[in-house]
Design an enzyme around this catalytic site. Structure first.
Site, PDB file in Angstrom:
ATOM      1  CB  CYS A   1     -31.570  26.177  40.628  1.00  0.00           C
ATOM      2  SG  CYS A   1     -30.385  24.465  39.524  1.00  0.00           S
TER       3      CYS A   1
ATOM      4  CD  GLU B   1     -29.171  25.486  43.693  1.00  0.00           C
ATOM      5  OE1 GLU B   1     -29.965  25.827  44.623  1.00  0.00           O
ATOM      6  OE2 GLU B   1     -28.778  25.475  42.680  1.00  0.00           O
TER       7      GLU B   1
ATOM      8  CE  LYS C   1     -33.726  25.319  44.177  1.00  0.00           C
ATOM      9  NZ  LYS C   1     -33.135  24.437  43.896  1.00  0.00           N
TER      10      LYS C   1
END
Length: 271
Positions: free
Chosen positions: A156, A41, A114
């Site tokens: 993440c 990321e 995301k």
């Protein structure tokens, strides 16, 4: 079996320097036999503030970061999971945290924005994050067919939401990739446990490239990039620093395991 690489970086606010580091590690991974390599990321940019990404955000399909990734994939004949790149969103001041996948011909074949954003205060520390101030959340899960098998994409903080991975499993995912920049405190507490849990409960391999170390903005990221097999066994890891770890994804064994130990099929969500 197919060899994959998880790349670990300590990214800065210098896009050019970050891209040079990413390129070196991608080349090294290809030389070591990887057919697919995944970047962490924020691999191309970690600004001094969250809002700094707005200044370097690119239009979808056009910009130096995307062009560099596409060119490298084409030159190396390497599939690349390009961590996250800030992309502009029409009519929206915030960016998307977009994970892009390039095939070995340099074509972009998938984009995942995301979904779960990191709006938290770290327990026991004077450390707060509000990712949603500069990032618009994604709304849809994404899978894509790769030479490694069908990839379920996540980033993440998504790691903490098992329902996303069940949805990816229903979409046919055979392995997961999780580009990450976990904080040091939460990484020490939960990173390995959550990665292995997602692998075990879904009988899926997990590839998790990460940021690691101290960044110019004062943030410390946990690192410990990892490749985990479908039984929860850690195949390779890099605890700290810059580098890459490689391992072979064995989907034949995974399919045999799913057949002999069919816990995924035993779900009874309507009960």
């Amino acid at each position: 079996m197919t060899r994959v690489a998880a790349i670990q970086m300590v990214s800065s606010a210098d896009v050019g320097r970050n891209l040079a580091t990413a390129e070196e590690l991608l080349r090294r991974s290809r030389e070591r036999g990887a057919c697919l390599a995944a970047l962490p990321e924020n691999f191309a940019f970690m600004g001094l503030t969250e809002a700094d990404k707005l200044a370097i955000a690119e239009v979808e399909g056009n910009g130096p970061i995307q062009e560099h990734m596409a060119g490298l994939a084409r030159e190396l004949g390497l599939w690349i999971v390009a961590g996250t790149i800030p992309l502009r969103v029409p009519g929206e001041p915030r960016t998307a945290a977009a994970c892009l996948v390039y095939d070995a011909a340099g074509r972009r074949v998938a984009r995942y924005d995301k979904i779960h954003l990191f709006d938290v205060a770290i327990p026991g520390r004077d450390e707060r994050y509000q990712e949603s101030a500069s990032v618009r959340p994604g709304v849809a899960p994404e899978c894509v067919d790769t030479p490694v098998g069908r990839l379920g994409m996540a980033v993440c903080y998504d790691l903490r939401f098992p329902e996303l991975f069940r949805r990816l499993l229903d979409l046919g995912a055979e392995w997961f990739c999780l580009p990450s920049a976990f904080t040091a405190p939460t990484g020490r507490a939960h990173w390995e446990t959550l990665l292995r849990a997602r692998a075990i409960e879904n009988l899926c391999h997990v590839v998790a490239p990460a940021q690691s170390g101290f960044h110019e903005n004062g943030r410390e990221t946990h690192g410990d990039s990892m490749i985990v097999d479908c039984w929860g066994r850690v195949l390779a890891r890099l605890p700290r620093g810059t580098g890459a770890v490689l391992a072979d994804i064995d989907l034949v064994r995974q399919r045999e395991l799913r057949q002999n130990f069919p816990c995924v099929e035993h779900r009874r969500l309507t009960v």
